[in-house]
Scaffold this motif. Structure first.
Motif, mmCIF file in Angstrom:
data_model
loop_
_atom_site.group_PDB
_atom_site.id
_atom_site.type_symbol
_atom_site.label_atom_id
_atom_site.label_comp_id
_atom_site.label_asym_id
_atom_site.label_seq_id
_atom_site.Cartn_x
_atom_site.Cartn_y
_atom_site.Cartn_z
ATOM 1 N N LEU A 80 0.824 -1.210 0.000
ATOM 2 C CA LEU A 80 0.000 0.000 0.000
ATOM 3 C C LEU A 80 0.859 1.262 0.000
ATOM 4 C CD1 LEU A 80 -2.851 -1.115 2.430
ATOM 5 C CD2 LEU A 80 -3.054 -0.626 -0.030
ATOM 6 N N ARG A 81 1.989 1.219 0.695
ATOM 7 C CA ARG A 81 2.907 2.372 0.648
ATOM 8 C C ARG A 81 3.406 2.604 -0.779
ATOM 9 N NH1 ARG A 81 5.548 4.841 4.813
ATOM 10 N NH2 ARG A 81 7.412 5.020 3.526
ATOM 11 N N LEU A 82 3.753 1.525 -1.464
ATOM 12 C CA LEU A 82 4.231 1.658 -2.848
ATOM 13 C C LEU A 82 3.145 2.226 -3.753
ATOM 14 C CD1 LEU A 82 6.317 -1.596 -3.343
ATOM 15 C CD2 LEU A 82 7.166 0.755 -3.385
ATOM 16 N N VAL A 83 1.934 1.704 -3.629
ATOM 17 C CA VAL A 83 0.815 2.179 -4.450
ATOM 18 C C VAL A 83 0.549 3.660 -4.188
ATOM 19 C CG1 VAL A 83 -1.687 1.957 -4.788
ATOM 20 C CG2 VAL A 83 -0.259 -0.082 -4.699
ATOM 21 N N ALA A 84 0.705 4.074 -2.940
ATOM 22 C CA ALA A 84 0.461 5.468 -2.562
ATOM 23 C C ALA A 84 1.641 6.378 -2.901
ATOM 24 C CB ALA A 84 0.151 5.563 -1.074
ATOM 25 N N GLY A 85 2.710 5.804 -3.448
ATOM 26 C CA GLY A 85 3.872 6.605 -3.827
ATOM 27 C C GLY A 85 4.738 7.011 -2.652
ATOM 28 N N GLN A 86 4.642 6.304 -1.538
ATOM 29 C CA GLN A 86 5.430 6.649 -0.357
ATOM 30 C C GLN A 86 6.836 6.065 -0.400
ATOM 31 O OE1 GLN A 86 3.443 6.014 3.377
ATOM 32 N NE2 GLN A 86 1.484 6.711 2.575
ATOM 33 N N GLY A 87 7.053 5.088 -1.230
ATOM 34 C CA GLY A 87 8.376 4.498 -1.349
ATOM 35 C C GLY A 87 8.682 3.510 -0.232
ATOM 36 N N VAL A 88 9.514 2.547 -0.585
ATOM 37 C CA VAL A 88 9.925 1.522 0.376
ATOM 38 C C VAL A 88 11.399 1.210 0.130
ATOM 39 C CG1 VAL A 88 9.607 -0.858 1.126
ATOM 40 C CG2 VAL A 88 7.621 0.515 0.487
ATOM 41 N N GLN A 89 12.217 1.627 1.058
ATOM 42 C CA GLN A 89 13.639 1.296 0.992
ATOM 43 C C GLN A 89 13.831 -0.121 1.541
ATOM 44 O OE1 GLN A 89 15.903 3.261 -0.416
ATOM 45 N NE2 GLN A 89 14.269 4.712 -0.835
ATOM 46 N N PRO A 90 14.797 -0.876 1.010
ATOM 47 C CA PRO A 90 15.027 -2.236 1.523
ATOM 48 C C PRO A 90 15.273 -2.275 3.034
ATOM 49 C CG PRO A 90 16.217 -1.930 -0.520
ATOM 50 C CD PRO A 90 15.659 -0.585 -0.146
#
Length: 116
Positions: free
Chosen positions: A75-85
């Motif tokens: 959901l963070r990715l879909v919302a454009g919030q980004g996900v660092q490893p």
């Protein structure tokens, strides 16, 4: 059931508050980070039908944890919030400790009570 869901929600909130405090975020930043993980938690509860046996570690706890992590990060990715490893790793570890840990403690308490 409601008690278990409330504990899960509270622990996801604690996870977000700890993370946001390290970045000096305000309430809006907290809410922006919180909602994807609450959504993932809800997905985990629904998929695992956690209300049936909310205190079980296997399968309920593991499914709820994976739902919170995978669903929250998606959901963070879909919302454009980004996900660092590194964020994904910390998220998996901390939510695992929280969401599985309290269930483990509850199991130990129930066993101790049944022995006495």
């Amino acid at each position: 059931m409601i008690f278990a869901a409330a504990i899960d929600v509270a622990l996801v909130l604690v996870f977000v508050l700890i993370g946001r405090a390290s970045h000096g975020e305000d309430l809006l930043g907290v809410l922006n980070t919180l909602w994807p993980f609450l959504g993932g938690l809800a997905i985990g509860w629904l998929v695992m039908r956690a209300w049936r046996s909310p205190l079980r570690i296997v399968w309920t706890g593991i499914g709820v944890w994976l739902g919170a992590v995978a669903g929250g990060l998606a959901l963070r990715l879909v919302a454009g919030q980004g996900v660092q490893p590194s964020f994904a790793i910390v998220t998996a570890l901390v939510l695992g400790a929280f969401l599985l840990g309290w269930r483990g403690i509850a199991l130990l308490v129930r066993r101790a009570r049944s022995r006495s």
